[in-house]
Design an enzyme around this catalytic site. Structure first.
Site, mmCIF file in Angstrom:
data_model
loop_
_atom_site.group_PDB
_atom_site.id
_atom_site.type_symbol
_atom_site.label_atom_id
_atom_site.label_comp_id
_atom_site.label_asym_id
_atom_site.label_seq_id
_atom_site.Cartn_x
_atom_site.Cartn_y
_atom_site.Cartn_z
ATOM 1 N N LYS A 50 0.818 -1.199 0.000
ATOM 2 C CA LYS A 50 0.000 0.000 0.000
ATOM 3 C C LYS A 50 0.860 1.260 0.000
ATOM 4 O O LYS A 50 0.391 2.340 -0.313
ATOM 5 C CB LYS A 50 -0.888 0.027 1.275
ATOM 6 C CG LYS A 50 -1.758 -1.189 1.420
ATOM 7 C CD LYS A 50 -2.424 -1.217 2.816
ATOM 8 C CE LYS A 50 -3.245 -2.467 2.947
ATOM 9 N NZ LYS A 50 -3.049 -3.108 4.259
ATOM 10 N N GLY A 51 2.136 1.077 0.391
ATOM 11 C CA GLY A 51 3.018 2.220 0.636
ATOM 12 C C GLY A 51 3.165 3.200 -0.509
ATOM 13 O O GLY A 51 3.324 4.401 -0.292
ATOM 14 N N GLU A 106 7.475 2.266 -6.083
ATOM 15 C CA GLU A 106 7.570 1.805 -4.695
ATOM 16 C C GLU A 106 7.795 3.014 -3.790
ATOM 17 O O GLU A 106 8.279 4.060 -4.229
ATOM 18 C CB GLU A 106 8.714 0.773 -4.633
ATOM 19 C CG GLU A 106 9.021 0.131 -3.313
ATOM 20 C CD GLU A 106 7.904 -0.508 -2.528
ATOM 21 O OE1 GLU A 106 6.851 0.122 -2.363
ATOM 22 O OE2 GLU A 106 8.112 -1.606 -1.995
ATOM 23 N N ASP A 107 7.423 2.888 -2.534
ATOM 24 C CA ASP A 107 7.601 4.009 -1.608
ATOM 25 C C ASP A 107 9.063 4.217 -1.223
ATOM 26 O O ASP A 107 9.577 5.326 -1.267
ATOM 27 C CB ASP A 107 6.728 3.833 -0.339
ATOM 28 C CG ASP A 107 6.905 2.480 0.356
ATOM 29 O OD1 ASP A 107 7.714 1.643 -0.114
ATOM 30 O OD2 ASP A 107 6.220 2.255 1.376
ATOM 31 N N PHE A 159 13.699 5.822 10.599
ATOM 32 C CA PHE A 159 12.418 5.265 10.205
ATOM 33 C C PHE A 159 11.442 6.404 9.936
ATOM 34 O O PHE A 159 11.149 7.201 10.812
ATOM 35 C CB PHE A 159 11.864 4.310 11.262
ATOM 36 C CG PHE A 159 10.741 3.479 10.731
ATOM 37 C CD1 PHE A 159 11.003 2.373 9.927
ATOM 38 C CD2 PHE A 159 9.428 3.819 10.991
ATOM 39 C CE1 PHE A 159 9.975 1.618 9.404
ATOM 40 C CE2 PHE A 159 8.384 3.062 10.476
ATOM 41 C CZ PHE A 159 8.661 1.954 9.681
ATOM 42 N N ARG A 172 0.016 6.647 7.119
ATOM 43 C CA ARG A 172 0.115 6.724 5.657
ATOM 44 C C ARG A 172 -0.534 7.999 5.126
ATOM 45 O O ARG A 172 -0.154 8.520 4.079
ATOM 46 C CB ARG A 172 -0.580 5.526 5.003
ATOM 47 C CG ARG A 172 0.069 4.180 5.274
ATOM 48 C CD ARG A 172 -0.510 3.145 4.311
ATOM 49 N NE ARG A 172 -0.300 1.777 4.728
ATOM 50 C CZ ARG A 172 0.805 1.072 4.501
ATOM 51 N NH1 ARG A 172 1.822 1.624 3.886
ATOM 52 N NH2 ARG A 172 0.895 -0.181 4.899
#
Ligand code: IMP
Ligand code: MG
Length: 187
Positions: A50-51, A106-107, A159, A172
């Site tokens: 989902k990223g 992609e994230d 992170f 998100r």
């Protein structure tokens, strides 16, 4: 913006790493570059759920050549912060990519396991080409030799959450990219 209540998401953010404006500007630059590179090609842009969903939505709208969208669901992380190297396909593409030019969106590229696995899997279907666009790249964490073809931003080994990226499924929907406060992990 006024923040009410202890549930307010932004209260968990220690610092903003990339603002909405910075991201929007960079995504448009990537879109321009992709548009130039794929002119006259049969481009299929694949969102890794989902990223990548937020980045994908913006990137696609900044691409000015014809393209088709597809979606893949994968899970490699669970709720933890470190990669397992095991990638599970939870939703596959539904268009044929044979002979087409595939761009995986992609994230973030971290260890590199996820994208290495995906590229190999998609190449087995004989597309004309497979390339990768990542909003973020964390090269300091790489465990396999791979680099995105298109990178939004190189980020330090922290992170990060927001703009599609999650911690335990949350954050998100944060419109920018930020670093979480340490107490969020320990709670
Ligand atoms: P890799 O296989 O280690 O490259 O893992 C990439 C995946 O790990 C990304 O698609 C993210 O879901 C997740 N990930 C890696 N670093 C972060 C981060 O800083 N924040 C949120 N998710 C991350
Ligand atoms: Mg992800």
């Amino acid at each position: 913006m006024t923040m009410w209540g202890k549930e307010f998401m932004a209260q968990d953010i220690e610092k903003v790493l990339l603002s909405e404006e910075e991201i929007a500007k960079r995504v448009q630059e990537l879109g321009d570059q992709i548009s130039a590179d794929y002119e006259g090609k049969e481009l299929i842009v694949i969102c890794v759920l989902k990223g990548a969903s937020i980045f994908f939505a913006d990137l696609c709208r900044s691409i000015s050549v014809h393209m088709k969208m597809d979606f893949m669901g994968i899970s490699s992380y669970g709720d933890a912060q470190k990669t397992s190297g095991i990638v599970k396909i939870t939703k596959d593409t539904d268009t044929s990519i044979t002979g087409k030019d595939v761009l995986i969106v992609e994230d973030i590229m971290d260890s590199g396991y996820t994208l290495t696995y995906l590229i190999k899997m998609l190449k087995d279907r004989q597309p004309n080409s497979v390339k990768v666009a990542c909003l973020l790249d964390k090269p300091s964490r790489r465990e396999v030799e791979i680099t995105p073809d298109y990178t939004g931003f190189v980020v330090p080994n922290e992170f990060v959450v927001g703009f599609g990226l999650d911690y335990a499924g949350k954050y998100r929907n944060l419109p920018y990219i930020g670093v979480l406060k340490p107490e969020v992990y320990s709670n």
